[in-house]
Design a protein around this motif. Sequence first.
Motif, PDB file in Angstrom:
ATOM      1  N   VAL A   7       0.893  -1.160   0.000  1.00 60.04           N
ATOM      2  CA  VAL A   7       0.000   0.000   0.000  1.00 60.04           C
ATOM      3  C   VAL A   7       0.927   1.204   0.000  1.00 60.04           C
ATOM      4  CG1 VAL A   7      -1.852   1.215   1.183  1.00 60.04           C
ATOM      5  CG2 VAL A   7      -1.716  -1.280   1.358  1.00 60.04           C
ATOM      6  N   HIS A   8       0.789   2.067  -0.977  1.00 59.70           N
ATOM      7  CA  HIS A   8       1.773   3.145  -1.069  1.00 59.70           C
ATOM      8  C   HIS A   8       1.178   4.508  -0.750  1.00 59.70           C
ATOM      9  CE1 HIS A   8       0.272   4.600  -4.974  1.00 59.70           C
ATOM     10  NE2 HIS A   8       0.066   3.333  -5.257  1.00 59.70           N
ATOM     11  N   GLY A   9       2.084   5.437  -0.459  1.00 60.32           N
ATOM     12  CA  GLY A   9       1.714   6.844  -0.321  1.00 60.32           C
ATOM     13  C   GLY A   9       2.185   7.567  -1.568  1.00 60.32           C
ATOM     14  N   GLY A  10       2.648   8.771  -1.348  1.00 62.73           N
ATOM     15  CA  GLY A  10       3.120   9.584  -2.481  1.00 62.73           C
ATOM     16  C   GLY A  10       2.885  11.063  -2.225  1.00 62.73           C
ATOM     17  N   GLY A  11       2.823  11.423  -0.924  1.00 65.02           N
ATOM     18  CA  GLY A  11       2.609  12.830  -0.545  1.00 65.02           C
ATOM     19  C   GLY A  11       3.540  13.796  -1.271  1.00 65.02           C
ATOM     20  N   MET A  62      -4.910  11.124  -9.797  1.00 63.11           N
ATOM     21  CA  MET A  62      -4.040  10.965 -10.976  1.00 63.11           C
ATOM     22  C   MET A  62      -2.625  10.582 -10.571  1.00 63.11           C
ATOM     23  SD  MET A  62      -5.000  13.836 -13.761  1.00 63.11           S
ATOM     24  CE  MET A  62      -5.450  15.225 -12.762  1.00 63.11           C
ATOM     25  N   VAL A  63      -2.106  11.287  -9.590  1.00 58.27           N
ATOM     26  CA  VAL A  63      -0.705  11.051  -9.202  1.00 58.27           C
ATOM     27  C   VAL A  63      -0.548   9.681  -8.543  1.00 58.27           C
ATOM     28  CG1 VAL A  63       1.174  11.830  -7.695  1.00 58.27           C
ATOM     29  CG2 VAL A  63      -0.124  13.496  -9.028  1.00 58.27           C
ATOM     30  N   LEU A  64      -1.458   9.358  -7.610  1.00 61.33           N
ATOM     31  CA  LEU A  64      -1.294   8.094  -6.873  1.00 61.33           C
ATOM     32  C   LEU A  64      -1.597   6.880  -7.747  1.00 61.33           C
ATOM     33  CD1 LEU A  64      -2.724   8.901  -3.321  1.00 61.33           C
ATOM     34  CD2 LEU A  64      -0.342   8.905  -4.071  1.00 61.33           C
ATOM     35  N   THR A  65      -2.756   6.887  -8.394  1.00 59.99           N
ATOM     36  CA  THR A  65      -3.135   5.686  -9.152  1.00 59.99           C
ATOM     37  C   THR A  65      -2.390   5.598 -10.482  1.00 59.99           C
ATOM     38  OG1 THR A  65      -4.981   6.602 -10.395  1.00 59.99           O
ATOM     39  CG2 THR A  65      -5.476   5.807  -8.199  1.00 59.99           C
ATOM     40  N   GLY A  66      -1.960   6.734 -11.000  1.00 61.59           N
ATOM     41  CA  GLY A  66      -1.229   6.733 -12.268  1.00 61.59           C
ATOM     42  C   GLY A  66       0.254   6.624 -12.034  1.00 61.59           C
ATOM     43  N   LEU A  67       0.843   7.774 -11.765  1.00 67.16           N
ATOM     44  CA  LEU A  67       2.304   7.863 -11.676  1.00 67.16           C
ATOM     45  C   LEU A  67       2.941   6.939 -10.637  1.00 67.16           C
ATOM     46  CD1 LEU A  67       4.068   9.933 -13.225  1.00 67.16           C
ATOM     47  CD2 LEU A  67       4.176  11.211 -11.075  1.00 67.16           C
ATOM     48  N   VAL A  68       2.560   7.102  -9.392  1.00 67.16           N
ATOM     49  CA  VAL A  68       3.253   6.397  -8.312  1.00 67.16           C
ATOM     50  C   VAL A  68       2.955   4.897  -8.356  1.00 67.16           C
ATOM     51  CG1 VAL A  68       3.605   6.247  -5.822  1.00 67.16           C
ATOM     52  CG2 VAL A  68       3.210   8.473  -6.872  1.00 67.16           C
ATOM     53  N   ASN A  69       1.683   4.553  -8.505  1.00 66.38           N
ATOM     54  CA  ASN A  69       1.293   3.140  -8.501  1.00 66.38           C
ATOM     55  C   ASN A  69       2.016   2.389  -9.620  1.00 66.38           C
ATOM     56  OD1 ASN A  69      -0.765   0.849  -9.430  1.00 66.38           O
ATOM     57  ND2 ASN A  69      -1.145   1.275  -7.261  1.00 66.38           N
ATOM     58  N   LYS A  70       2.013   2.950 -10.802  1.00 66.03           N
ATOM     59  CA  LYS A  70       2.626   2.227 -11.927  1.00 66.03           C
ATOM     60  C   LYS A  70       4.140   2.143 -11.800  1.00 66.03           C
ATOM     61  CE  LYS A  70      -1.319   1.504 -13.004  1.00 66.03           C
ATOM     62  NZ  LYS A  70      -1.865   0.388 -12.241  1.00 66.03           N
ATOM     63  N   VAL A  81       0.145  -6.312  -9.822  1.00 68.21           N
ATOM     64  CA  VAL A  81      -1.006  -5.643 -10.419  1.00 68.21           C
ATOM     65  C   VAL A  81      -1.347  -4.453  -9.534  1.00 68.21           C
ATOM     66  CG1 VAL A  81      -3.507  -5.855 -10.794  1.00 68.21           C
ATOM     67  CG2 VAL A  81      -1.977  -7.622 -11.659  1.00 68.21           C
ATOM     68  N   GLY A  82      -1.507  -3.294 -10.166  1.00 68.04           N
ATOM     69  CA  GLY A  82      -1.833  -2.087  -9.412  1.00 68.04           C
ATOM     70  C   GLY A  82      -3.331  -1.872  -9.375  1.00 68.04           C
ATOM     71  N   LEU A  83      -3.808  -1.425  -8.220  1.00 68.71           N
ATOM     72  CA  LEU A  83      -5.225  -1.102  -8.115  1.00 68.71           C
ATOM     73  C   LEU A  83      -5.391  -0.009  -7.078  1.00 68.71           C
ATOM     74  CD1 LEU A  83      -7.047  -4.106  -6.354  1.00 68.71           C
ATOM     75  CD2 LEU A  83      -4.609  -4.006  -6.629  1.00 68.71           C
ATOM     76  N   SER A  84      -6.539   0.627  -7.084  1.00 64.61           N
ATOM     77  CA  SER A  84      -6.818   1.582  -6.020  1.00 64.61           C
ATOM     78  C   SER A  84      -7.987   1.029  -5.226  1.00 64.61           C
ATOM     79  CB  SER A  84      -7.142   2.963  -6.600  1.00 64.61           C
ATOM     80  OG  SER A  84      -8.501   3.039  -6.986  1.00 64.61           O
ATOM     81  N   GLY A  85      -8.364   1.762  -4.196  1.00 68.64           N
ATOM     82  CA  GLY A  85      -9.493   1.339  -3.384  1.00 68.64           C
ATOM     83  C   GLY A  85     -10.787   1.264  -4.179  1.00 68.64           C
ATOM     84  N   ILE A  95       0.198 -13.180  -7.581  1.00 68.59           N
ATOM     85  CA  ILE A  95       0.405 -11.781  -8.006  1.00 68.59           C
ATOM     86  C   ILE A  95       0.472 -10.865  -6.775  1.00 68.59           C
ATOM     87  CG2 ILE A  95      -0.672  -9.861  -9.260  1.00 68.59           C
ATOM     88  CD1 ILE A  95      -1.864 -11.997 -11.158  1.00 68.59           C
ATOM     89  N   ILE A  96       1.386  -9.922  -6.832  1.00 68.93           N
ATOM     90  CA  ILE A  96       1.545  -8.972  -5.723  1.00 68.93           C
ATOM     91  C   ILE A  96       0.638  -7.758  -5.971  1.00 68.93           C
ATOM     92  CG2 ILE A  96       3.173  -7.447  -4.538  1.00 68.93           C
ATOM     93  CD1 ILE A  96       5.409  -9.466  -5.631  1.00 68.93           C
ATOM     94  N   PRO A  97      -0.351  -7.524  -5.070  1.00 66.83           N
ATOM     95  CA  PRO A  97      -1.197  -6.344  -5.249  1.00 66.83           C
ATOM     96  C   PRO A  97      -0.470  -5.076  -4.775  1.00 66.83           C
ATOM     97  CG  PRO A  97      -2.236  -7.994  -3.779  1.00 66.83           C
ATOM     98  CD  PRO A  97      -0.799  -8.360  -3.925  1.00 66.83           C
ATOM     99  N   VAL A  98      -0.614  -4.023  -5.551  1.00 70.69           N
ATOM    100  CA  VAL A  98      -0.029  -2.719  -5.197  1.00 70.69           C
ATOM    101  C   VAL A  98      -1.190  -1.729  -5.150  1.00 70.69           C
ATOM    102  CG1 VAL A  98       1.583  -0.913  -5.899  1.00 70.69           C
ATOM    103  CG2 VAL A  98       2.134  -3.322  -6.364  1.00 70.69           C
ATOM    104  N   VAL A  99      -1.480  -1.210  -3.953  1.00 76.30           N
ATOM    105  CA  VAL A  99      -2.725  -0.454  -3.764  1.00 76.30           C
ATOM    106  C   VAL A  99      -2.468   1.034  -3.536  1.00 76.30           C
ATOM    107  CG1 VAL A  99      -4.863  -0.318  -2.428  1.00 76.30           C
ATOM    108  CG2 VAL A  99      -3.721  -2.531  -2.683  1.00 76.30           C
TER     109      VAL A  99
END
Length: 282
Positions: free
Chosen positions: A62-66, A99-107, A121-125, A162-166
């Motif tokens: 589960v990532h941030g990206g402040g 945009m930043v979290l689910t796009g840039l940082v997640n990918k 695999v990246g996903l959001s809530g 698969i490793i989920p990245v949220v």
Amino acid sequence: MDRDWIATAKTLSEALPYLQRYSGAVVVVKFGGNAMGDAAAMAEFARDIVLMRQVGVNPVVVHGGGPMINEMLGKLGIESRFVRGKRVTDQATVEVVEMVLTGLVNKRIVQAIMDEGGRAVGLSGKDDDLMVAEADDPELGFVGRPVEMNVQVLRDLFEAGIIPVVAPVATGMDPNETFNVNGDTAAGAIAGALQADRLLLLTDVSGVKDASGEVVTQLSPEQVRQMTADGIIAGGMIPKTETALAALDEGVRAVVILDGRLPNAALLELFTEHGAGSIIRS
Ligand code: X2W
């Protein structure tokens, strides 16, 4: 020999009981924007996660990206401020956050894991209604507090290797709503819903410190409450310890607050006798 291979083999051998202990375990790892550092740090983090998966752990990132959100808001000329550690989030801000979290940082994280040979695999809530939130506090706008978790999608991904990245963005009870969820809060809610064995909060401090500035390696929830009442736990540590206490209440076995800037921080914590940072458990 320019390297002590005998010591390397010994380290691997000593890891056996830990590998056995964590085989099949669910470990939620919060990877904060401040712990991400440069490309090398990202690659090293990804490698540790891939190793966990390889030895039978089910990791969830589960990532941030402040800092990355701040940078994009700055480019767009949108001002941002924090109240009690959370970003006051209006409509324009929540769009940038998503945009930043689910796009840039997640990918970026997904790519880094794949570069190390893992499947991610990246996903959001929002995906499969993983995390449904409601407004946390009217003063904060679209900041969400998770109220409903649907973690089956994560179990399905575990099953598939698969490793989920949220990304910590949630949908609302009204599906047209988007909420910005603090990364620590999201990680705690996911760990709670999964009844995780470990929640690792990787940050840029070495752990919970006592009055003399020393890291306390083991803490009970009661000690955390006392240190908070005494003002020893303060500032940016509060959202982390609050997350830890809530996650323990929901059935997570232990929460570790550790310095993600340490080389192989997560491996040090899981697979060596030494551990890293502060472990909180009942
Ligand atoms: C955070 C989400 C990202 C985050 C924010 O807008 O910055 C809230 O404050 P770090 O890197 O883990 O701090 N959300 C509500 O948590 O990032």
